[in-house]
Design a protein around this motif. Structure first.
Motif: not given
Lengths: 388, 358
Positions: B168, B171-172, B174-175, B235, B238-241, B244
């Protein structure tokens, strides 16, 4: 000579494992528990496997022949101003080297989670060896009690918890969080993360629900039903049972088992305010009925309507809890809006915190009861009781 | 002795060359900058790589059988040859010692935490000297040997971690805004433009009529593989993890949830050690080769050992810490793009202007 030199060179690299550490010399840590002591100090609990007791048999299965006499795990503790210091103190008294690579479970205790787990979390994610698929739990009980684990079902807590996660024995809560998901959620828009809440149930370890954290500080715990509805809202619920009250008989229930579930949502901007509409599609089976009616097609249709109503009410109560009681967006409305409608999110992003309690939402449930398992007519339908 | 390399070997070489380092430090930079739009960054980088290939092919068509340094001689004469030769040598040396240090920074904390970095670098250099002295054929055959290992390991890892992935995160897009995506495109642009290396191997390909195929295929494959790997990484983590971590792909590879095959990160380590070693050999070889061409020397072999020591010295002394290396990487993008994109373009344009006869 030209051919001999490379071969001799290769020999340099064949020295083998000259600094190897034998298994007996490693203290294999299976679970880490942390709690706060006083204002400044943290107390660390390390669950260390006892290789002598575990030989041959699975750690949860009773420990084989000599397993009864020897404990499957030791729990050692240390305190310090930082996590690293506490661990260092443990290693001063350990004859074996601490090995973190097999850590399966991380537990945050009640005092620590009130104060905030972020400082501890930094050590956990930075230290050499801990893998990011370790499971994160939180508890308000004594961490030591949970770690020592003299439980009847599944003797060792880490083993119980990893098995629960793997086999999803607890169908209502498969929402256990890995360390990476926990930290990742912490960094998303609302800084909300979740961890399974552990508790004691008689002589056994049990998952009581979900602990919700904001910025690493514990804010709320959800019970099993709320957890289920929270998961339903986030499209994670694919299993579980729902009891429905009988229309004609008070105190009796029909239980349906969710077979498949899918939650979708749409967003819409109205007068500069976003709105979220959820649609939940559920397929369920009748697992038991006490209503004493024949299960006709018409009856099932009525049941579907009842199920829609009950589920809608339950999910709405979780949304209400977030909007009215806590005023914290732990249900992830902001994140959902951001994913679906980024331009709208940009508009409201600034004052989302104040806007959130007044965001309108609707929940629509479409359920299908697909079957009745093996029995078409319940026993009570054929007894005299019903015909009265 | 006539140097030759098979087209397939060149494809493998170029693919492994950019993929091995491309999946090490850059993914974190891309994901951190571009967020869910990471694939747009990758695409931009790939487009730039394709431009580089087109320039190289146009040059090769104009000057068949010549590498960029010889081409610069036919355009600008002896001065041009030495100037361009030294510039290219500098470029290759830079990537060479960067790759060396990157390998060291990966091996040291994750695999051999108590071994001094010096020893890790030294052992790599010694093997590299041996490999490069053995010639192009040996390096080509190594690519043949390493490619299947890398490919199947990657497939196994992705299959195993796919179970714990959540899809998931797209999106988005263009975050982080277009700005973030363009900044994120820095790293893929860098590793895609390393395809420029192919210009030095073009004269030695056995199948001279397949030049375009040999250069476009690795770029295409690399785009697909890096996209899939990055998507799985995000996936799982996670994006944030993922943004980093230092080596997100490595951490993602250890996230398998299958009971029997756990902790597949060692496969990832194998991929990187093999891939980056190969990269080091290639750059070592090309540095020596371009020095030979620059000074019109008889053989490249006298340059091999001094260059190895130089690269080892640079990689060991130039960076204080791993953070230092990562920060250098962020700055190095433009620098390297100047060499791999602007210099060939300059050659091409001036060849049109000066109407050189071959």
């Amino acid at each position: 000579m030209k051919k001999v030199i490379p071969i001799l060179l290769i020999l340099i690299f064949l020295t083998g494992c000259w600094d190897k550490i034998e298994l007996e010399d490693q203290a294999i840590i299976s679970a880490i528990g942390v709690d706060q002591i006083g204002k400044e100090k943290v107390k660390v609990f390390l669950q260390i496997l006892n290789p002598e007791a575990l030989g041959g048999a699975s750690p949860g299965g009773g420990g084989g022949g000599g397993g009864e006499k020897k404990k499957g795990v030791f729990v050692v503790t240390g305190t310090g101003r930082t996590m690293a210091e506490a661990i260092e103190k443990i290693s001063t008294s350990s004859p074996r080297r601490l090995f973190m690579g097999q850590t399966k479970v991380i537990i945050f205790g009640g005092e620590l989670r009130k104060k905030g787990i972020t400082p501890v979390l930094d050590w956990i994610e930075r230290v050499y060896g801990i893998r990011y698929n370790a499971l994160v739990f939180t508890t308000k009980e004594d961490v030591n009690k949970i770690m020592e684990g003299k439980f009847e079902l599944g003797k060792v807590s880490f083993y119980t918890l990893t098995r629960m996660n793997l086999l999803q024995t607890i169908q209502t809560v498969p929402f256990t969080q890995t360390l990476t998901k926990f930290i990742n959620n912490m960094l998303l828009t609302e800084h909300i993360s979740y961890a399974g809440e552990l508790g004691l149930k008689g002589k056994n370890l049990a998952i009581k629900g979900l602990g919700v954290f904001q910025n690493g500080v514990f804010i709320q715990s959800l019970n099993l039903e709320q957890t289920m509805d929270f998961m339903r809202l986030n499209n994670f619920a694919h299993d579980g049972i729902i009891p429905l009250p009988c229309p004609n008989k008070k105190g009796s229930y029909i239980t349906v088992r969710i077979e498949n579930e899918d939650t979708t949502y749409t967003t819409e901007m109205k007068n500069g305010k976003p709105r979220l509409d959820f649609e939940i599609n559920t397929v369920a089976l009748v697992e038991s009925t006490q209503c004493g009616k024949r299960l006709t097609e018409k009856e099932l249709k009525n049941m579907e309507k009842e199920l829609n109503k009950v589920m809608q009410k339950r999910v709405k109560s979780v949304i209400k809890m977030a909007q009215k009681d806590l005023k914290i967006d732990f249900v992830g409305f902001g994140d959902k809006l951001k994913r679906k409608n980024f331009t709208a999110w940009k508009e409201v992003q600034e004052n989302w915190g104040t806007l959130f309690p007044s965001i309108e939402s609707s929940v629509k449930v479409k359920s299908t009861i697909r079957g009745v398992e093996w029995i078409t007519d319940p026993i009570s339908a054929n007894t005299n009781e019903d015909t009265k | 002795m006539k140097r030759t390399i098979h087209c397939r070997q060149l494809i493998f070489l170029l693919l492994l060359n950019s993929l091995s380092t491309g999946l090490m430090l850059p993914p974190a930079l891309i994901i951190k900058e571009a967020g869910p739009g990471f694939w747009l960054s990758c695409l931009m980088g790939n487009v730039l790589g394709n431009l580089v290939v087109i320039i190289i092919l146009l040059l090769a068509k104009k000057f068949p059988g010549k590498d960029p340094i010889e081409i610069s001689e036919s355009i600008f004469g002896k001065v041009g040859r030495i100037a361009f030769g030294l510039l290219f040598t500098f470029l290759f040396l830079e990537i060479h010692f960067l790759a060396l240090r990157e390998l060291g920074e990966f091996i040291k904390p994750l695999l051999l935490p108590r071994t001094p970095l010096f020893f890790v670098l030294l052992s790599t250099i010694l093997v590299s000297v041996y490999a490069v002295n053995s010639g192009l054929e040996i390096i080509g055959r190594m690519a043949d040997f390493i490619m299947p290992i890398v490919f199947f390991s990657l497939i196994i890892i992705l299959l195993i971690i796919s179970r714990s992935a959540q899809w998931n995160f797209f999106t988005p897009i263009l975050d982080h805004g277009w700005e973030g995506i363009i900044r994120g495109a820095n790293a893929p642009a860098l590793w895609c433009s390393e395809i420029f290396l192919g210009a030095f191997f073009l004269p030695y390909i056995k199948q001279q009529n397949k030049q375009a195929l040999c250069l476009f295929t690795p770029l295409f494959l690399e785009g697909i593989i890096s996209f899939i790997t990055l998507a799985f990484t995000i996936g799982v983590l996670g994006v944030e993890m993922a943004g980093r971590l230092k080596f997100p792909v490595f951490n993602a590879s250890s996230m398998g949830r299958a009971t029997l095959l756990q902790q597949m990160d060692i496969f990832m380590a194998a991929i990187w050690i093999l891939g980056v070693s190969l990269k080091i050999y290639i750059y070592h070889y090309v540095t020596a080769l371009s020095l030979q061409k620059t000074f019109n020397s008889q053989s490249y072999k006298p340059f091999v050992l001094p260059l190895a020591l130089l690269a080892g010295l640079f990689s060991y002394t130039l960076f204080n810490s791993d953070i230092d290396l990562i920060e250098f990487f962020k700055k190095a993008g433009v620098n390297i793009l100047f060499f791999t994109f602007m210099l060939p373009l300059l050659l091409l344009l001036s060849s049109f202007i000066r109407k050189v006869k071959r």
